[in-house]
Design a protein around this motif. Structure first.
Motif, PDB file in Angstrom:
ATOM      1  N   UNK A 174      -3.176  15.160 -14.994  1.00  0.00           N
ATOM      2  CA  UNK A 174      -4.611  14.954 -14.804  1.00  0.00           C
ATOM      3  C   UNK A 174      -5.286  14.401 -16.056  1.00  0.00           C
ATOM      4  N   UNK A 175      -4.907  14.894 -17.222  1.00  0.00           N
ATOM      5  CA  UNK A 175      -5.543  14.433 -18.458  1.00  0.00           C
ATOM      6  C   UNK A 175      -5.241  12.960 -18.718  1.00  0.00           C
ATOM      7  N   UNK A 176      -3.974  12.575 -18.569  1.00  0.00           N
ATOM      8  CA  UNK A 176      -3.600  11.170 -18.774  1.00  0.00           C
ATOM      9  C   UNK A 176      -4.198  10.280 -17.684  1.00  0.00           C
ATOM     10  N   UNK A 177      -4.309  10.817 -16.476  1.00  0.00           N
ATOM     11  CA  UNK A 177      -4.932  10.067 -15.389  1.00  0.00           C
ATOM     12  C   UNK A 177      -6.384   9.759 -15.719  1.00  0.00           C
ATOM     13  N   UNK A 202       0.827  -1.199   0.000  1.00  0.00           N
ATOM     14  CA  UNK A 202       0.000   0.000   0.000  1.00  0.00           C
ATOM     15  C   UNK A 202       0.864   1.253   0.000  1.00  0.00           C
ATOM     16  N   UNK A 203       0.522   2.159  -0.910  1.00  0.00           N
ATOM     17  CA  UNK A 203       1.241   3.425  -0.955  1.00  0.00           C
ATOM     18  C   UNK A 203       0.223   4.543  -1.079  1.00  0.00           C
ATOM     19  N   UNK A 204       0.669   5.731  -0.794  1.00  0.00           N
ATOM     20  CA  UNK A 204      -0.233   6.862  -0.710  1.00  0.00           C
ATOM     21  C   UNK A 204      -0.919   7.164  -2.031  1.00  0.00           C
ATOM     22  N   UNK A 205      -0.190   7.200  -3.114  1.00  0.00           N
ATOM     23  CA  UNK A 205      -0.771   7.545  -4.401  1.00  0.00           C
ATOM     24  C   UNK A 205      -1.408   6.375  -5.110  1.00  0.00           C
ATOM     25  N   UNK A 223       1.671   5.539 -14.195  1.00  0.00           N
ATOM     26  CA  UNK A 223       2.597   6.524 -14.777  1.00  0.00           C
ATOM     27  C   UNK A 223       1.978   7.915 -14.767  1.00  0.00           C
ATOM     28  N   UNK A 224       0.703   8.005 -15.099  1.00  0.00           N
ATOM     29  CA  UNK A 224       0.027   9.306 -15.097  1.00  0.00           C
ATOM     30  C   UNK A 224      -0.064   9.877 -13.685  1.00  0.00           C
ATOM     31  N   UNK A 225      -0.344   9.020 -12.715  1.00  0.00           N
ATOM     32  CA  UNK A 225      -0.426   9.479 -11.324  1.00  0.00           C
ATOM     33  C   UNK A 225       0.942   9.941 -10.828  1.00  0.00           C
ATOM     34  N   UNK A 226       1.974   9.179 -11.163  1.00  0.00           N
ATOM     35  CA  UNK A 226       3.328   9.567 -10.751  1.00  0.00           C
ATOM     36  C   UNK A 226       3.751  10.896 -11.371  1.00  0.00           C
ATOM     37  N   UNK A 227       3.259  11.158 -12.592  1.00  0.00           N
ATOM     38  CA  UNK A 227       3.611  12.396 -13.297  1.00  0.00           C
ATOM     39  C   UNK A 227       2.654  13.541 -12.959  1.00  0.00           C
ATOM     40  N   UNK A 228       1.658  13.262 -12.138  1.00  0.00           N
ATOM     41  CA  UNK A 228       0.640  14.260 -11.798  1.00  0.00           C
ATOM     42  C   UNK A 228       0.008  14.875 -13.046  1.00  0.00           C
TER      43      UNK A 228
END
Length: 144
Positions: free
Chosen positions: A113-116, A51-54, A106-111
């Motif tokens: 929003x569109x890719x997320x 489990x990790x935060x993001x 990858x999208x979450x790590x890069x912050x």
């Protein structure tokens, strides 16, 4: 963000006829269902352990587990055309989930929003395929 992936694949109690063809179907059904169930268990264990935060580690664990399920399902020797079809569909779904999970991580790590948002929609679409696939496998395997 945490993606929850549940799999309704329960090992079915098969009450099929004792004929050779029925026994082959039973063995093939059990082998395929066992692979799917093991995959679900590995996802459950992995998400609890990492489990990790993001949520990106959970997504990566899910992606690896889904790729393994697809590979393991491909190794199950199936002679029944219906099971071959179901297995192929399940493998494709598992690969779609794996790809979408990696894209979302990858999208979450890069912050981004569109890719997320795009990756979130892709993973939801892929995961929605799972329940009907498992239902089809279970119905086929329970049938006489």
């Amino acid at each position: 963000m945490r993606i929850q992936f549940t799999l309704a694949a329960a090992l079915v109690a098969l009450g099929l006829g004792a004929g050779g063809c029925g026994q082959n179907k039973i063995a093939e059904c059990n082998a395929l269902i066992e692979v799917i169930n093991k995959g679900v268990q590995s996802i459950d264990k992995g998400s609890k352990a990492g489990a990790d935060q993001g949520g990106s580690n959970d997504l990566k664990v899910m992606a690896d587990a889904m790729d393994k399920v697809a590979a393991d399902a491909a190794q199950v020797k199936l002679t029944t055309p219906e099971l071959q079809k179901f297995s192929g569909e399940y493998q494709a779904m598992a690969k779609d989930v794996a790809k979408a999970a990696r894209d979302l991580a990858a999208a979450a790590d890069a912050n981004d929003a569109e890719k997320t948002n795009t990756a979130q929609a892709a993973i939801e679409k892929a995961i929605k395929q799972e329940d009907p696939l498992v239902d089809n496998i279970n119905q086929f395997c329970q049938g006489n």
